[in-house]
Write an enzyme that holds these catalytic residues in place. Structure first.
Site, PDB file in Angstrom:
ATOM      1  N   TRP A 193      -3.819  -8.362  -7.467  1.00  0.00           N
ATOM      2  CA  TRP A 193      -2.788  -7.332  -7.653  1.00  0.00           C
ATOM      3  C   TRP A 193      -1.797  -7.843  -8.703  1.00  0.00           C
ATOM      4  O   TRP A 193      -1.401  -8.999  -8.674  1.00  0.00           O
ATOM      5  CB  TRP A 193      -2.040  -7.036  -6.354  1.00  0.00           C
ATOM      6  CG  TRP A 193      -0.871  -6.128  -6.602  1.00  0.00           C
ATOM      7  CD1 TRP A 193      -0.909  -4.789  -6.820  1.00  0.00           C
ATOM      8  CD2 TRP A 193       0.510  -6.509  -6.728  1.00  0.00           C
ATOM      9  NE1 TRP A 193       0.354  -4.315  -7.068  1.00  0.00           N
ATOM     10  CE2 TRP A 193       1.246  -5.346  -7.023  1.00  0.00           C
ATOM     11  CE3 TRP A 193       1.195  -7.736  -6.633  1.00  0.00           C
ATOM     12  CZ2 TRP A 193       2.632  -5.363  -7.211  1.00  0.00           C
ATOM     13  CZ3 TRP A 193       2.564  -7.751  -6.819  1.00  0.00           C
ATOM     14  CH2 TRP A 193       3.280  -6.563  -7.098  1.00  0.00           C
ATOM     15  N   ASP A 241      10.032   1.438   0.851  1.00  0.00           N
ATOM     16  CA  ASP A 241       9.351   0.173   1.112  1.00  0.00           C
ATOM     17  C   ASP A 241       7.914   0.407   1.538  1.00  0.00           C
ATOM     18  O   ASP A 241       7.633   1.281   2.354  1.00  0.00           O
ATOM     19  CB  ASP A 241      10.079  -0.596   2.213  1.00  0.00           C
ATOM     20  CG  ASP A 241       9.355  -1.896   2.538  1.00  0.00           C
ATOM     21  OD1 ASP A 241       9.182  -2.708   1.611  1.00  0.00           O
ATOM     22  OD2 ASP A 241       8.910  -2.072   3.679  1.00  0.00           O
ATOM     23  N   ASP A 251      -4.334  -0.355  -0.190  1.00  0.00           N
ATOM     24  CA  ASP A 251      -3.132  -0.762   0.542  1.00  0.00           C
ATOM     25  C   ASP A 251      -2.457   0.502   1.066  1.00  0.00           C
ATOM     26  O   ASP A 251      -2.155   1.425   0.299  1.00  0.00           O
ATOM     27  CB  ASP A 251      -2.199  -1.543  -0.395  1.00  0.00           C
ATOM     28  CG  ASP A 251      -0.971  -2.088   0.322  1.00  0.00           C
ATOM     29  OD1 ASP A 251      -0.295  -1.316   1.035  1.00  0.00           O
ATOM     30  OD2 ASP A 251      -0.661  -3.285   0.156  1.00  0.00           O
ATOM     31  N   ASP A 277      -0.885  -6.516   5.259  1.00  0.00           N
ATOM     32  CA  ASP A 277       0.057  -6.826   4.176  1.00  0.00           C
ATOM     33  C   ASP A 277       1.413  -6.199   4.483  1.00  0.00           C
ATOM     34  O   ASP A 277       1.611  -5.002   4.272  1.00  0.00           O
ATOM     35  CB  ASP A 277      -0.480  -6.292   2.842  1.00  0.00           C
ATOM     36  CG  ASP A 277       0.474  -6.619   1.689  1.00  0.00           C
ATOM     37  OD1 ASP A 277       1.415  -7.410   1.892  1.00  0.00           O
ATOM     38  OD2 ASP A 277       0.271  -6.067   0.579  1.00  0.00           O
ATOM     39  N   GLU A 314      -6.575  -4.315  -6.555  1.00  0.00           N
ATOM     40  CA  GLU A 314      -5.682  -3.522  -5.688  1.00  0.00           C
ATOM     41  C   GLU A 314      -4.752  -2.607  -6.480  1.00  0.00           C
ATOM     42  O   GLU A 314      -3.836  -3.064  -7.149  1.00  0.00           O
ATOM     43  CB  GLU A 314      -4.840  -4.485  -4.833  1.00  0.00           C
ATOM     44  CG  GLU A 314      -3.897  -3.765  -3.872  1.00  0.00           C
ATOM     45  CD  GLU A 314      -3.024  -4.727  -3.063  1.00  0.00           C
ATOM     46  OE1 GLU A 314      -3.095  -5.951  -3.281  1.00  0.00           O
ATOM     47  OE2 GLU A 314      -2.256  -4.235  -2.219  1.00  0.00           O
ATOM     48  N   HIS A 321      -5.482  -3.407   2.786  1.00  0.00           N
ATOM     49  CA  HIS A 321      -4.199  -4.015   3.120  1.00  0.00           C
ATOM     50  C   HIS A 321      -3.527  -3.025   4.054  1.00  0.00           C
ATOM     51  O   HIS A 321      -2.933  -2.050   3.603  1.00  0.00           O
ATOM     52  CB  HIS A 321      -3.342  -4.228   1.871  1.00  0.00           C
ATOM     53  CG  HIS A 321      -3.612  -5.529   1.197  1.00  0.00           C
ATOM     54  ND1 HIS A 321      -2.861  -5.989   0.137  1.00  0.00           N
ATOM     55  CD2 HIS A 321      -4.522  -6.497   1.468  1.00  0.00           C
ATOM     56  CE1 HIS A 321      -3.332  -7.184  -0.222  1.00  0.00           C
ATOM     57  NE2 HIS A 321      -4.329  -7.498   0.553  1.00  0.00           N
ATOM     58  N   LYS A 347      -1.829   0.448  -7.159  1.00  0.00           N
ATOM     59  CA  LYS A 347      -0.517   0.795  -6.589  1.00  0.00           C
ATOM     60  C   LYS A 347       0.068   1.933  -7.401  1.00  0.00           C
ATOM     61  O   LYS A 347      -0.140   2.023  -8.599  1.00  0.00           O
ATOM     62  CB  LYS A 347       0.386  -0.443  -6.669  1.00  0.00           C
ATOM     63  CG  LYS A 347       1.694  -0.312  -5.911  1.00  0.00           C
ATOM     64  CD  LYS A 347       2.423  -1.658  -5.874  1.00  0.00           C
ATOM     65  CE  LYS A 347       3.694  -1.583  -5.053  1.00  0.00           C
ATOM     66  NZ  LYS A 347       4.386  -2.880  -4.964  1.00  0.00           N
ATOM     67  N   HIS A 383       0.647   2.018  -0.750  1.00  0.00           N
ATOM     68  CA  HIS A 383       0.617   2.151  -2.205  1.00  0.00           C
ATOM     69  C   HIS A 383       0.392   3.557  -2.734  1.00  0.00           C
ATOM     70  O   HIS A 383      -0.013   3.731  -3.882  1.00  0.00           O
ATOM     71  CB  HIS A 383      -0.449   1.220  -2.795  1.00  0.00           C
ATOM     72  CG  HIS A 383      -0.019  -0.214  -2.791  1.00  0.00           C
ATOM     73  ND1 HIS A 383      -0.683  -1.196  -3.493  1.00  0.00           N
ATOM     74  CD2 HIS A 383       1.024  -0.826  -2.204  1.00  0.00           C
ATOM     75  CE1 HIS A 383      -0.081  -2.358  -3.313  1.00  0.00           C
ATOM     76  NE2 HIS A 383       0.956  -2.158  -2.516  1.00  0.00           N
ATOM     77  N   ASP A 392       5.990  -1.998   2.902  1.00  0.00           N
ATOM     78  CA  ASP A 392       5.501  -3.149   3.677  1.00  0.00           C
ATOM     79  C   ASP A 392       6.216  -3.394   4.995  1.00  0.00           C
ATOM     80  O   ASP A 392       6.625  -4.516   5.265  1.00  0.00           O
ATOM     81  CB  ASP A 392       5.584  -4.411   2.807  1.00  0.00           C
ATOM     82  CG  ASP A 392       4.709  -4.315   1.571  1.00  0.00           C
ATOM     83  OD1 ASP A 392       3.498  -4.439   1.713  1.00  0.00           O
ATOM     84  OD2 ASP A 392       5.250  -4.080   0.468  1.00  0.00           O
TER      85      ASP A 392
HETATM   86  C1  RNT Z   1       2.068  -5.587  -3.638  1.00  0.00           C
HETATM   87  C2  RNT Z   1       0.710  -5.709  -3.077  1.00  0.00           C
HETATM   88  C3  RNT Z   1       0.243  -7.110  -2.833  1.00  0.00           C
HETATM   89  C4  RNT Z   1       1.316  -8.005  -2.258  1.00  0.00           C
HETATM   90  C5  RNT Z   1       0.828  -9.373  -1.879  1.00  0.00           C
HETATM   91  C6  RNT Z   1       1.948 -10.309  -1.586  1.00  0.00           C
HETATM   92  O1  RNT Z   1       2.552  -4.323  -3.610  1.00  0.00           O
HETATM   93  O2  RNT Z   1       0.606  -4.963  -1.901  1.00  0.00           O
HETATM   94  O3  RNT Z   1      -0.889  -7.084  -2.046  1.00  0.00           O
HETATM   95  O4  RNT Z   1       1.944  -7.425  -1.165  1.00  0.00           O
HETATM   96  O5  RNT Z   1      -0.019  -9.843  -2.826  1.00  0.00           O
HETATM   97 ZN    ZN Z   2      -1.136  -5.160  -0.735  1.00  0.00          ZN
END
Ligand code: RNT
Ligand code: ZN
Length: 422
Positions: free
Chosen positions: A188, A297, A262, A329, A229, A289, A231, A265, A299
């Site tokens: 990523w 946010d 993810d 993640d 990955e 993820h 986003k 994302h 995460d």
């Molecule tokens: C970032 C991605 C990635 C990170 C990690 C720390 O938006 O999700 O995967 O969270 O690599």
């Molecule tokens: Zn991620």
């Protein structure tokens, strides 16, 4: 707290209830026991890593909160993780970032990392009999220039990061070889622009070139498996992300890498569950993820939401358990970090168990007959089946605390270990 007898009696009743729906709880538990969740190292120290040269976070990532006791050294992180996995049923994996390198006396740059900096991690994983996954770290570094790495217009900067990507794939292969099981290598990059770009094309063309350079060397998938990955946007990169979903989907399909979805994302109402069977029509495997987006946010700690249940249902009901590498993640620095690992991982497992216990073949039968009334009725009634008794029994038979009994152990660890870190 329930006694063994109560847990077993409740399970016995639950097993009968499920049998009436044609579901075998013992089979579901055997399947669940084979699932390894890749637990992310970075929840343990707020994505800090252990390179002294590392800059502050940023580059589209932000951790909020200042709960005391975060891991300051690799040994502390390992100890915290061991505590966490002692409270989670099953055997899981550990997902490392390149920034968690252990330099010893000889400090090396990210473009010169090798397996030497990860020997302790490998020996530790071997001793614990767990698999390791890996990530190149394209953030928290002075060479991230104006928020760019592999897409940067300057060739020297791109080359530095290409070198890093290459090194990390070698490390991944070495990990896979030593542990006798493949290491997922997930890429990523934070690259993007805060405001409307004048040129969306060139950064993407440069990204294709950079990635092709990183992936030029073929590696045995028995050792290292590559994934990319996408986003939608990051903090400070709201208007443009070269590594978008379409970009990486095309890349993965054309180059034969995996794609990492993810959950945080995409647009706020766009889940990843529905993407699973779409992309698996064209890719042999994908990685996840699992995360939880909340407003800006992406995460938050994984909770047992409809979205999480939908992800688990798609994996299980689609028959994809062996084609989806499930990883977590998220990073929350406002609560006990060991608890954050335990809560998120246990929730992922609960969601998988729920999907495994659902009378999906009955739902499908109704669907195939066009009887959507029955489908809806069964799906809703099945939600009241006693899955909690099955989960408790699973924890009990795997020798981990039942219910929230794990919390007392985390509190004790907080008192004895975490609170003493200053
Ligand atoms: C970032 C991605 C990635 C990170 C990690 C720390 O938006 O999700 O995967 O969270 O690599
Ligand atoms: Zn991620």
């Amino acid at each position: 707290m329930s006694t063994s007898k109560q847990i077993e009696a409740a399970y016995h009743l639950a097993r009968q209830r499920y049998a009436e729906w044609g579901v075998h709880t013992d089979t579901a538990l055997r399947t669940l026991a084979r699932v390894a969740i890749s637990m992310h190292c970075w929840q343990g120290d707020d994505v800090g890593g252990f390179e002294s040269a590392g800059g502050a976070l940023g580059d589209g990532l932000a951790v909020t909160g200042n709960y005391p006791g975060k891991a300051r050294t690799p040994d502390e992180l390992r100890a915290d993780f061991e505590k966490a996995i002692s409270l989670i049923p099953g055997r899981h994996r550990f997902n490392l970032h390149a920034s968690y390198a252990e330099m010893g006396r000889r400090k090396v740059g990210r473009d010169a990392l090798g397996v030497a900096q990860f020997r302790n991690w490998i020996a530790w994983a071997k001793a614990l009999k767990i698999g390791l996954d890996f990530n190149p770290t394209f953030f928290s570094h002075p060479k991230v220039d104006r928020g760019m790495t592999l897409t940067h217009p300057n060739k020297g900067i791109r080359q530095f990061w290409i070198e890093h990507g290459l090194r990390c794939r070698e490390i991944g292969a070495a990990i896979g070889r030593s542990l006798g099981q493949p290491c997922l290598n997930n890429l990523w990059i934070p690259d993007g622009m805060k405001d409307t770009p004048a040129d969306r094309r060139s950064p993407r063309e440069r990204l294709v070139e950079s990635l092709d350079a990183i992936y030029a060397r073929k590696m045995s998938p028995r050792h290292n498996v590559d994934s990319v990955e996408p986003k939608l946007f990051g903090i400070g990169a709201e208007s443009y992300t070269p590594g978008s979903h379409e970009f990486y989907l095309g890349y993965a399909v054309s180059r034969g890498t995996l794609l990492t979805l993810d959950a945080g994302h995409y647009h706020p109402t766009e889940g990843i569950a529905d993407k699973i069977s779409s992309v698996l029509g064209f890719l042999p495997e994908i990685a996840l993820h699992v995360s939880r987006g909340v407003r800006w946010d992406s995460d938050h700690v994984v909770t047992l939401t409809d979205e999480l249940e939908a992800i688990a249902q798609e994996i299980v009901w689609g028959g994809y358990l062996d084609r989806v590498r499930i990883g977590l993640d998220y990073f929350d620095a406002s609560i006990n970090r060991v608890a954050a690992w335990v809560i998120g991982t246990r929730n992922m497992l609960k969601a998988l168990l729920l999907a495994l216990l659902a009378p999906a073949s009955q739902f499908r039968q109704a669907e195939n007959h066009g009887d959507y009334t029955t489908r809806l009725a069964l799906m809703e009634d099945a939600k009241a089946l006693p899955w909690g008794a099955v989960w408790d029994y699973y924890c009990h038979t795997r020798d981990v605390p039942v219910g929230h009994a794990w919390l007392a152990q985390v509190k004790q660890y907080d008192k004895d270990v975490l609170s003493k870190r200053h």
